[in-house]
Design a protein around this motif. Sequence first.
Motif, PDB file in Angstrom:
ATOM      1  N   ARG A  70       0.888  -1.256   0.050  1.00 15.97           N
ATOM      2  CA  ARG A  70       0.118   0.202   0.008  1.00 15.97           C
ATOM      3  C   ARG A  70       0.893   1.119   0.043  1.00 15.97           C
ATOM      4  NH1 ARG A  70      -4.634   3.116   3.718  1.00 15.97           N
ATOM      5  NH2 ARG A  70      -2.655   3.405   5.307  1.00 15.97           N
ATOM      6  N   LEU A  71       1.865   1.184   0.890  1.00 13.91           N
ATOM      7  CA  LEU A  71       2.803   2.408   0.978  1.00 13.91           C
ATOM      8  C   LEU A  71       3.600   2.228  -0.215  1.00 13.91           C
ATOM      9  CD1 LEU A  71       4.457   3.780   4.071  1.00 13.91           C
ATOM     10  CD2 LEU A  71       5.499   4.002   1.606  1.00 13.91           C
ATOM     11  N   LEU A  72       3.632   3.192  -1.519  1.00  4.43           N
ATOM     12  CA  LEU A  72       4.336   2.698  -2.437  1.00  4.43           C
ATOM     13  C   LEU A  72       5.383   4.085  -2.705  1.00  4.43           C
ATOM     14  CD1 LEU A  72       1.881   0.949  -4.891  1.00  4.43           C
ATOM     15  CD2 LEU A  72       3.666  -0.251  -3.668  1.00  4.43           C
ATOM     16  N   SER A  73       6.661   3.843  -3.192  1.00  2.00           N
ATOM     17  CA  SER A  73       7.286   4.943  -3.734  1.00  2.00           C
ATOM     18  C   SER A  73       7.157   5.160  -5.238  1.00  2.00           C
ATOM     19  CB  SER A  73       8.888   4.460  -3.575  1.00  2.00           C
ATOM     20  OG  SER A  73       9.164   3.462  -4.507  1.00  2.00           O
ATOM     21  N   THR A  74       7.400   6.317  -5.670  1.00  2.00           N
ATOM     22  CA  THR A  74       7.213   6.481  -7.166  1.00  2.00           C
ATOM     23  C   THR A  74       7.958   5.544  -8.025  1.00  2.00           C
ATOM     24  OG1 THR A  74       8.721   8.388  -6.753  1.00  2.00           O
ATOM     25  CG2 THR A  74       6.527   8.969  -6.733  1.00  2.00           C
ATOM     26  N   VAL A  75       9.316   5.135  -7.656  1.00  2.00           N
ATOM     27  CA  VAL A  75       9.973   4.202  -8.216  1.00  2.00           C
ATOM     28  C   VAL A  75       9.409   2.890  -8.487  1.00  2.00           C
ATOM     29  CG1 VAL A  75      12.337   3.140  -7.868  1.00  2.00           C
ATOM     30  CG2 VAL A  75      12.109   5.149  -6.837  1.00  2.00           C
TER      31      VAL A  75
ATOM     32  N   CYS B 153       3.310  10.653 -10.601  1.00  2.00           N
ATOM     33  CA  CYS B 153       4.845  10.266 -10.282  1.00  2.00           C
ATOM     34  C   CYS B 153       5.637  11.450 -10.549  1.00  2.00           C
ATOM     35  CB  CYS B 153       5.564   9.060 -10.636  1.00  2.00           C
ATOM     36  SG  CYS B 153       4.829   7.529 -10.106  1.00  2.00           S
TER      37      CYS B 153
ATOM     38  N   GLY C 140       7.787  11.558  -2.632  1.00  2.00           N
ATOM     39  CA  GLY C 140       7.831  10.530  -3.537  1.00  2.00           C
ATOM     40  C   GLY C 140       7.321   9.326  -3.031  1.00  2.00           C
ATOM     41  N   LEU C 141       6.503   9.349  -1.862  1.00  2.00           N
ATOM     42  CA  LEU C 141       5.891   8.341  -1.279  1.00  2.00           C
ATOM     43  C   LEU C 141       4.271   8.476  -1.474  1.00  2.00           C
ATOM     44  CD1 LEU C 141       7.786   8.096   2.132  1.00  2.00           C
ATOM     45  CD2 LEU C 141       7.952   6.667   0.216  1.00  2.00           C
ATOM     46  N   THR C 142       3.571   7.252  -1.569  1.00  2.00           N
ATOM     47  CA  THR C 142       2.202   7.349  -1.762  1.00  2.00           C
ATOM     48  C   THR C 142       1.564   6.316  -0.939  1.00  2.00           C
ATOM     49  OG1 THR C 142       2.193   5.777  -3.646  1.00  2.00           O
ATOM     50  CG2 THR C 142       2.640   8.096  -4.224  1.00  2.00           C
TER      51      THR C 142
ATOM     52  N   TRP D 281       4.733  14.412  -8.174  1.00  2.00           N
ATOM     53  CA  TRP D 281       4.875  14.015  -6.716  1.00  2.00           C
ATOM     54  C   TRP D 281       6.461  13.932  -6.516  1.00  2.00           C
ATOM     55  CZ3 TRP D 281       2.788  15.317  -2.820  1.00  2.00           C
ATOM     56  CH2 TRP D 281       3.070  14.763  -1.539  1.00  2.00           C
ATOM     57  N   ASP D 282       7.167  13.609  -7.540  1.00  2.00           N
ATOM     58  CA  ASP D 282       8.604  13.668  -7.247  1.00  2.00           C
ATOM     59  C   ASP D 282       9.253  15.211  -7.294  1.00  2.00           C
ATOM     60  OD1 ASP D 282       9.027  10.988  -7.159  1.00  2.00           O
ATOM     61  OD2 ASP D 282       9.580  10.615  -9.107  1.00  2.00           O
TER      62      ASP D 282
ATOM     63  N   ILE E 253       6.019   2.601  -8.210  1.00  2.00           N
ATOM     64  CA  ILE E 253       4.805   2.782  -9.212  1.00  2.00           C
ATOM     65  C   ILE E 253       5.351   2.790 -10.699  1.00  2.00           C
ATOM     66  CG2 ILE E 253       3.030   4.501  -9.746  1.00  2.00           C
ATOM     67  CD1 ILE E 253       3.180   5.409  -6.768  1.00  2.00           C
ATOM     68  N   ARG E 254       6.414   3.455 -11.001  1.00  2.00           N
ATOM     69  CA  ARG E 254       6.956   3.728 -12.314  1.00  2.00           C
ATOM     70  C   ARG E 254       7.355   2.323 -12.945  1.00  2.00           C
ATOM     71  NH1 ARG E 254       8.192   9.087 -13.657  1.00  2.00           N
ATOM     72  NH2 ARG E 254       8.431  10.309 -11.866  1.00  2.00           N
TER      73      ARG E 254
ATOM     74  N   ALA F  75      12.662   5.749  -2.173  1.00  2.00           N
ATOM     75  CA  ALA F  75      12.436   7.269  -2.043  1.00  2.00           C
ATOM     76  C   ALA F  75      13.409   7.895  -1.494  1.00  2.00           C
ATOM     77  CB  ALA F  75      10.891   7.583  -1.638  1.00  2.00           C
TER      78      ALA F  75
END
Lengths: 356, 397
Positions: free
Chosen positions: A60-65, B107, B116-118, B110-111, A67-68, B28
């Motif tokens: 659930r807690l995801l970094s943009t890294v 992304c 960078g956290l969701t 947000w970056d 998600i990309r 992140a």
Amino acid sequence: MALPQRKTDIGPPHYKDFLPPVIQKNYGDWKNHDIISPGLMVHTANSGDKIWTVRVASPRLLSTVTIREMADIAEKYCDGYLRFTTRNNLEFLVSDEKKVEPLQKELKEKGYMIGGIGYMVSNIVHTQGWIHCHSACTDASGLVKVLMDAFADYFTTTSLPNKVRLAVACCTNMCGAVHCSDIAIVAIHRKVPVIEHENVKNMCEVPSTIACCPTGAISPDVAKKSIKIKDEKCMYCGNCYSVCPALPIADPVNDGVAIVAGGKVGNLRSMPKFSKLVVPFIKNNPPRWPEVVDACKKILDLYIAGANKHERVGEWIERIGWEKFFKITGFPFTFQHIDDFTIARETFRTAATFKW
Amino acid sequence: MPKKYETPLLDELEKGPFPSFVTEIKKAAAKNDMAADELGILEKCYRERRTHWKHGGIVGVRGYGGGVIGRYSDVPEEFPNVAHFHTVRINSISGLFYKAETLRMVCDIWDKYGSGLTNFHGSTGDMILLGTKTENLEPIFAEFSSRGWDLGGSGSALRTPSCCVGPARCDWSNIDTLGINYAITQEFQSELHRPEFPYKFKFKTVGCAVDCNASIARADCSIIGTWKGTIAVDQDAVKWYEKNGMDINAEIVNLCPTKCISYDGKALKINDEECSRCMHCIAKMNKALKPTGEKGATILIGSKAPFVIGATLSWVIIPFMKMDPDNLSEFYDMIRKMWEWWDEHGKNRERMGELIIRRGMREFLEYIGVAPVPQQVKEPRRDPFWFWTEEDIAKTT
């Protein structure tokens, strides 16, 4: 660089723009579905069209890294289409059967956990915890991680008598349907809030603080322009702290978690049920909360051994009886288990029938 | 380079098969100062066994009273990059569908402006952007809204409505859950962005009584799809299930709560008049059984978590209502009447269900113009203490 022009009250984009073409074509016209494996199902439309869904776990807690990375995978195998479930899983929506196997292979190689469909432990619904919340008395993400590590096989491979829905709430606010889960953790306080009189005066609205108490334990302290708490009436819910920040209730020594069990939201066979108290307190023992994991594992193991096919945890417990449940789990039955709040009398045993 | 913290406790949570949230924060944190300090403060929480977040202040975007959760750390000197760490709620898509390009757009923004956290997603169903500074809120809103996205709800307001996957990818849905959810969200935009209620209000729409969005447990208004006709039986498909190992009598007939199914080894029969539409048989034999006839929804009111009077499940108000996303005026009128009554009588932090319990179903039902029917209760009252109005007496003399 100038910012673009803001707009207000536009609402979210229309969902049709995010549906794969095969879904747009067969919207509302699905004939049936098959669960091929715990991580793969196929839906067949009346037109004969099919869509394959590959489900993976997410924290659930995801970094943009990450998600990309998910976006790249979706582009490679699903023409870019994917969705999330209400239990925080990720679903890749595949329109071309030939791409299902390579997708699963790549997901496995990248370390994704595939599963959660059917009679399995699905992902855990949970709250923010120490990551981000002011009222958290445990960390939700940590508990989710250690429980799902313990139950990983029930997500990926080994099926159960019925689905098992777990939830974690980091305080009694319960931001999530913890109160109707097969097995759930809810974090609790056990001590009366501290009153910071000087701050109450400056930060809080006294009437609304008094009114928010479920048991009427709060009254005005006129001399101090503050409030008083009748200790024996307080059941440490923390609602007053949400209303008035000058009543801190966090207590690293006495805070911990309770375990509740036997709830469900579906109407299948029996009515939706609340989860009921099983273990009133286990101390916070981060980072891996071994005592909590053991207690939940005990419930799940006994459920697997004792439940009939299609019985949810709550249906199994009701069939064998709560007195039997406490006997076979060995969980101590205490004063905390007997309800003394708003529905107490509905819970007393008004019959002479029970098991020894 | 963001600061690197020693995190021996959190490192333990990178072990094991389930994907690790700690690994996510570290990914992140490798390039973002806010995420780096989030990791540091979280290790401190683990070490001290307590939270280090304070109550939110009032922060937000111009013209809105919600959508941003203000969050401040109680140790700002130690972790300056999360001194403010506000959450932005973005109203998600009905059914939580995305395209790769959409996720990349999120992304990129947000970056640039955040940690960078969701969270995909928060409990209510919003896309949660976790942690940014006050001065970034307006830019974030401008970037999202100019691309067609809006904020979700927070505080004493309508919260972001949500629904199950419904007709998009499910053969059981009796109503267009995505369409209804989108329509409700658009209809009540002002109530969503400008808190004006005694407390929060949630809509959750599901296509059938399996309730894959826990609507009955956590929505002030639960919209649950159902039908009024018979269940069509494909006897060949019933045989297919039997051939594939299903014990029809043990698994279907005997588990039917109203005992309205029989099977003699040749044909499965359903006495539809006795069926209460629980979905067990349909869910276990989706190839053999299909609801037919008029489709609509049961409208239930009142579920919520324990504060203040204890947790409640929603209860039936309208047993059956047609729910055409393009024509929901009857539903909207009823909801507005409910809100009017709640606005008039509700106390601060009192959910609508609690108000109904406090003041009685009669007053609520009369206000919204709904007649009493047995479907609204499990059983009639047991006590002899009830009210008579002059009109009631006139009717019975």
